[in-house]
Design a protein around this motif. Sequence first.
Motif, PDB file in Angstrom:
ATOM      1  N   SER A 122      30.185  44.147  46.583  1.00 37.51           N
ATOM      2  CA  SER A 122      30.096  42.791  47.116  1.00 37.51           C
ATOM      3  C   SER A 122      30.537  41.761  46.079  1.00 37.51           C
ATOM      4  N   ALA A 123      30.126  41.950  44.835  1.00 35.10           N
ATOM      5  CA  ALA A 123      30.517  41.021  43.770  1.00 35.10           C
ATOM      6  C   ALA A 123      32.018  41.067  43.535  1.00 35.10           C
ATOM      7  N   ALA A 124      32.611  42.272  43.572  1.00 31.12           N
ATOM      8  CA  ALA A 124      34.054  42.405  43.382  1.00 31.12           C
ATOM      9  C   ALA A 124      34.810  41.738  44.533  1.00 31.12           C
ATOM     10  N   THR A 125      34.306  41.907  45.728  1.00 32.97           N
ATOM     11  CA  THR A 125      34.923  41.273  46.894  1.00 32.97           C
ATOM     12  C   THR A 125      34.846  39.761  46.769  1.00 32.97           C
ATOM     13  N   PHE A 126      33.673  39.270  46.386  1.00 30.44           N
ATOM     14  CA  PHE A 126      33.459  37.841  46.194  1.00 30.44           C
ATOM     15  C   PHE A 126      34.442  37.290  45.162  1.00 30.44           C
ATOM     16  N   LYS A 127      34.590  37.982  44.047  1.00 32.96           N
ATOM     17  CA  LYS A 127      35.508  37.543  42.983  1.00 32.96           C
ATOM     18  C   LYS A 127      36.944  37.516  43.469  1.00 32.96           C
ATOM     19  N   ALA A 128      37.351  38.550  44.195  1.00 35.58           N
ATOM     20  CA  ALA A 128      38.728  38.627  44.678  1.00 35.58           C
ATOM     21  C   ALA A 128      39.025  37.504  45.664  1.00 35.58           C
ATOM     22  N   ILE A 129      38.095  37.229  46.545  1.00 35.05           N
ATOM     23  CA  ILE A 129      38.296  36.163  47.525  1.00 35.05           C
ATOM     24  C   ILE A 129      38.383  34.812  46.830  1.00 35.05           C
ATOM     25  N   GLU A 130      37.469  34.549  45.901  1.00 32.95           N
ATOM     26  CA  GLU A 130      37.490  33.267  45.185  1.00 32.95           C
ATOM     27  C   GLU A 130      38.781  33.096  44.392  1.00 32.95           C
ATOM     28  N   LYS A 131      39.228  34.154  43.766  1.00 29.03           N
ATOM     29  CA  LYS A 131      40.467  34.104  42.980  1.00 29.03           C
ATOM     30  C   LYS A 131      41.655  33.761  43.883  1.00 29.03           C
TER      31      LYS A 131
END
Length: 189
Positions: A122-131
């Motif tokens: 979930s954190a990796a997904t969150f980071k990718a989306i924000e980026k």
Amino acid sequence: MEIPNDDELVRRAQEGDLDAFNKLVERYQVQMYNLAIRYIGDPFLAEDVTQEAFVAAWKALGSFRGGSFRSWLFRILINEAHDLRRRHVKRTPGSLDQILEELGEFPQMGDPHIGPEETAVSAATFKAIEKCIQKLPEEYKLVLLLVDVQGLSYDEVATALRLPLGTVKSRLFRGRCMLRELLKDSGEL
């Protein structure tokens, strides 16, 4: 005790009731800051812009003529953010994960029963989306943030950005398509 709605609080604040305006600030400060940090990318500048937006709202409260108070506030915040950019304060917007890391905060993952592996995904997904959101052109990024992150209706976004409803819908559609392509191209998901 019944919690007053925005219209009641605005009416009282327009009559000079600072407590009523403070209740409006408490009601919207998190949403305003969340938009500012995602739009500007710097937590300290986001705090300044949010504060300036509330000060400007207090000063201009007499000119508010009804409608969605929330979209009126977001319009003021957006204007303050544009003013910041016009003053040539150049800051490289960081990703939300960098900002949260600097602040020592982490996104809420919701269910406390989620395990470490799911939390990491979930954190990796969150980071990718924000980026990828940070890479969107400004007009698409702003509409996407207001609708998909802040939860404003299309009408509220149209009011806040002073755009026709059709333009809001088309920018949101194009922004989502661009975001989808950026996420595919990043290979992070």
